[in-house]
Design a protein around this motif. Structure first.
Motif, PDB file in Angstrom:
ATOM      1  N   PRO A  96      -0.928  -7.205   0.872  1.00  0.00           N
ATOM      2  CA  PRO A  96      -0.185  -7.897   1.930  1.00  0.00           C
ATOM      3  C   PRO A  96      -0.484  -7.275   3.304  1.00  0.00           C
ATOM      4  O   PRO A  96      -0.704  -6.069   3.403  1.00  0.00           O
ATOM      5  CB  PRO A  96       1.274  -7.676   1.560  1.00  0.00           C
ATOM      6  N   ASP A  97      -0.458  -8.079   4.337  1.00  0.00           N
ATOM      7  CA  ASP A  97      -0.654  -7.589   5.696  1.00  0.00           C
ATOM      8  C   ASP A  97       0.680  -7.043   6.193  1.00  0.00           C
ATOM      9  O   ASP A  97       1.560  -7.802   6.593  1.00  0.00           O
ATOM     10  CB  ASP A  97      -1.144  -8.718   6.600  1.00  0.00           C
ATOM     11  N   ILE A  98       0.836  -5.730   6.162  1.00  0.00           N
ATOM     12  CA  ILE A  98       2.115  -5.107   6.491  1.00  0.00           C
ATOM     13  C   ILE A  98       2.048  -4.227   7.731  1.00  0.00           C
ATOM     14  O   ILE A  98       3.003  -3.532   8.042  1.00  0.00           O
ATOM     15  CB  ILE A  98       2.635  -4.285   5.292  1.00  0.00           C
ATOM     16  N   LEU A  99       0.940  -4.263   8.454  1.00  0.00           N
ATOM     17  CA  LEU A  99       0.834  -3.450   9.673  1.00  0.00           C
ATOM     18  C   LEU A  99       1.922  -3.852  10.655  1.00  0.00           C
ATOM     19  O   LEU A  99       2.153  -5.036  10.915  1.00  0.00           O
ATOM     20  CB  LEU A  99      -0.535  -3.618  10.326  1.00  0.00           C
ATOM     21  N   TYR A 131       5.055  -3.496  10.171  1.00  0.00           N
ATOM     22  CA  TYR A 131       6.321  -3.729   9.467  1.00  0.00           C
ATOM     23  C   TYR A 131       7.125  -2.438   9.392  1.00  0.00           C
ATOM     24  O   TYR A 131       6.572  -1.340   9.334  1.00  0.00           O
ATOM     25  CB  TYR A 131       6.074  -4.197   8.036  1.00  0.00           C
ATOM     26  N   LYS A 189      -1.016   2.157   9.611  1.00  0.00           N
ATOM     27  CA  LYS A 189      -2.329   2.207   8.958  1.00  0.00           C
ATOM     28  C   LYS A 189      -2.150   2.034   7.461  1.00  0.00           C
ATOM     29  O   LYS A 189      -1.216   2.572   6.873  1.00  0.00           O
ATOM     30  CB  LYS A 189      -3.004   3.556   9.242  1.00  0.00           C
ATOM     31  N   THR A 190      -3.050   1.266   6.851  1.00  0.00           N
ATOM     32  CA  THR A 190      -3.088   1.155   5.394  1.00  0.00           C
ATOM     33  C   THR A 190      -4.479   1.561   4.935  1.00  0.00           C
ATOM     34  O   THR A 190      -5.469   1.191   5.550  1.00  0.00           O
ATOM     35  CB  THR A 190      -2.800  -0.281   4.915  1.00  0.00           C
TER      36      THR A 190
END
Length: 69
Positions: free
Chosen positions: A3-6, A8, A44-45
């Motif tokens: 999932p795009d969680i930047l 969040y 960052k992920t």
């Protein structure tokens, strides 16, 4: 798919990752002089393997210009 969680809040990002089947390791960065107690946000992920992600999280300062926005 990750999932795009930047950007969040950490409290919202972790459940989304769990629902997608990922495990997360959280690394929290803090300034050296202050210890903000505001929201923790994902900046960052880094995918370590198929279902393991390292999240870099920053602590926001409360009462600043943006006040946790």
């Amino acid at each position: 798919m990750l999932p795009d969680i930047l950007g969040y809040k950490l409290s919202k990002a972790l459940p989304l990752l769990r629902e997608a089947g990922y495990m997360a390791t959280v690394v929290i960065t803090k300034p050296t002089r202050n210890f903000p107690d505001g929201y923790k946000r994902v900046v960052k992920t880094e995918v370590k393997d198929t279902k393991h992600v390292v999240l870099t999280v920053v602590c926001e300062e409360k009462g600043g210009i943006h006040d946790g926005l």
